[in-house]
Design an enzyme around this catalytic site. Structure first.
Site, PDB file in Angstrom:
ATOM      1  CG  HIS A   1      -5.406  -5.524  -2.205  1.00 44.42           C
ATOM      2  ND1 HIS A   1      -6.705  -5.895  -2.482  1.00 44.42           N
ATOM      3  CD2 HIS A   1      -4.615  -6.317  -2.978  1.00 44.42           C
ATOM      4  CE1 HIS A   1      -6.690  -6.873  -3.370  1.00 44.42           C
ATOM      5  NE2 HIS A   1      -5.444  -7.141  -3.694  1.00 44.42           N
TER       6      HIS A   1
ATOM      7  CG  ASP B   1       1.410  -7.243  -5.964  1.00 49.18           C
ATOM      8  OD1 ASP B   1       1.506  -8.301  -6.593  1.00 49.18           O
ATOM      9  OD2 ASP B   1       0.338  -6.641  -5.819  1.00 49.18           O
TER      10      ASP B   1
END
Length: 434
Positions: free
Chosen positions: A311, A369
């Site tokens: 991320h 995700d």
């Protein structure tokens, strides 16, 4: 709203007698920052920070992230506590108003939202202007932008009552607009919202019900959807939130600002990541192919990327991913999906990556995700709707950030600078002489 001064640093230009004193400011938690505004006024200099990775563009009391420690707080409350113990509308009240509501405040807030779930009837006709195969994100981007043409009675951004009613309208209407975009794409009749249902429950109803027969929303799936919405509600100054703030700094109406945020979210590097995870898993095909896939990921020349890991902010395990993993198993168990090859592949990929020195050294941990795409697929939601769901959830964060900015007396129009590397001034040459 001003960070507390805790010191200063003096910057001096070499070869001159010019200097500037830059205050050092501290937030409640997190790193301190230098107020660099005097660099330009005193030294005729400004900073260069592509992507704004080292620049604070605003003050905010809404969300705090510590990427190294894997911490996400909304108004000081850890995301795992909110996702496990609250509802989406409780979190919405928290983000908008700064505190968790009591029973009476929550009931009043829920009524305020649910009274606005309907959209203007003429908006039904608006959908007919789109092709049936239009991406739902294109549809909701256009419809949300058009809301200002239907609700122009609340567009005075300096009026607190107008800001409040606009917030209710956006939070309430996004699920209706999103569900209708889906219904339009598959040729089914639009389902009007039911205000006797909860927020996530109502959204699933409008997505899946048809007029010909009754439809009962599965409470386990409704709770999973509510949790997904909570986990995506706000995430500090990301690309779409910054877009909303920048648009809002001009005095643009909130519907236009949220439409701008939706457009920004549409990018695959931002809101489309969970869809990319499913595509990646489909390309791998079987868990036996994982070693070869990981070898290609490690090869810089292959162009193969590991989606759903790592991320921009988190350099540790994404705190939202742990909740999403548990939710994933709850949904699969409820739906009787015992041996889902996609989940089996995903878990094996996670296990290998978490024990591989290459990924450990680069801190490529699973993010939210990684699991959300699997959950949504199991619930029968098409991949084209994944980013739309993200927009439904993030609207709460966007409008909270917009409201905070509009109430900040120090707010001014956003105007990033640049390092110009083009031609210096030169004289025009007429066409015949070129």
């Amino acid at each position: 709203m001003t960070g507390a001064p805790i010191g200063s640093v003096t910057v001096t230009m070499d070869g001159t007698d010019k200097s500037a004193s830059l205050p050092l400011l501290a937030g409640t938690i997190g790193p301190s920052v230098f107020d660099i505004r005097k660099l330009y006024t005193d030294l005729d200099l400004f900073t260069y920070d592509p992507g704004y990775g080292g620049t604070a563009a605003c003050e905010s009391r809404i969300t705090y992230i510590d990427g190294d420690e894997g911490v996400l707080l909304h108004r000081g409350y850890p995301i795992d506590q909110l996702a496990e113990q609250s509802t989406f509308l409780e979190v919405a009240h928290l983000l908008l108003n700064g505190e968790l509501p009591d029973k009476e405040e929550l009931a009043e807030f829920e009524r305020g939202v649910m009274l606005h779930t309907m959209v203007h009837e003429q908006l039904r006709q608006f959908y007919n202007g789109f092709r049936r195969d239009a991406h739902p994100m294109a549809v909701i981007c256009g419809v949300v932008g058009a809301l200002s043409a239907f609700y122009h009675d609340s567009l005075d951004v300096t009026n607190a009552d107008h800001r409040r009613i606009s917030a209710f309208r956006l939070i309430a209407k996004l699920p209706t607009i999103a569900a209708w975009a889906y219904k339009y794409s598959i040729g089914q009749p639009f389902m009007y919202p039911r205000n006797d249902l909860g927020y996530a429950e109502n959204f699933l109803y409008m997505m899946n019900a048809v007029p010909a027969e009754p439809y009962h929303v599965n409470p386990v799936l409704a709770r999973a959807m509510d949790r997904i919405l909570i986990l995506h509600a706000d995430h500090e100054q990301n690309a779409s939130t910054s877009t909303v703030r920048l648009a809002g700094s001009t005095g643009a109406n909130p519907f236009a600002c949220i439409a701008a945020g939706i457009a920004s979210l549409w990018g695959p590097a931002h809101g489309g990541a969970n869809e990319a995870v499913l595509k990646m898993l489909a390309e791998i095909g079987h868990k036996d192919h994982i070693p070869d896939f990981i070898a290609r990921v490690k090869d810089k020349n292959s162009g193969v990327r590991l989606m759903g890991f790592g991320h921009r902010v988190y350099k540790n395990y994404d705190p939202r991913a742990k909740i999403m993993e548990r939710t994933c198993h709850e949904v699969l168990d409820e739906l009787g999906i015992k041996d889902d090859p996609l989940l089996e592949l995903a878990l094996e990929l996670e296990r290998i990556a978490l024990h591989d020195d290459y990924f450990i050294s680069k801190k490529l941990y699973p993010n939210v995700d990684f699991y959300s795409g699997i959950i949504l697929k199991a619930m029968g939601i098409p991949t084209s709707m994944f980013t739309v769901l993200f927009a439904v959830a993030r609207t709460v964060g966007w409008i909270s950030q917009w409201k905070e900015m509009m109430e900040d007396p120090l707010q001014r129009i956003g105007r990033p600078r640049q390092v110009y590397t083009g031609h210096a001034q030169r004289d025009f040459v007429v066409l015949q002489a070129r």
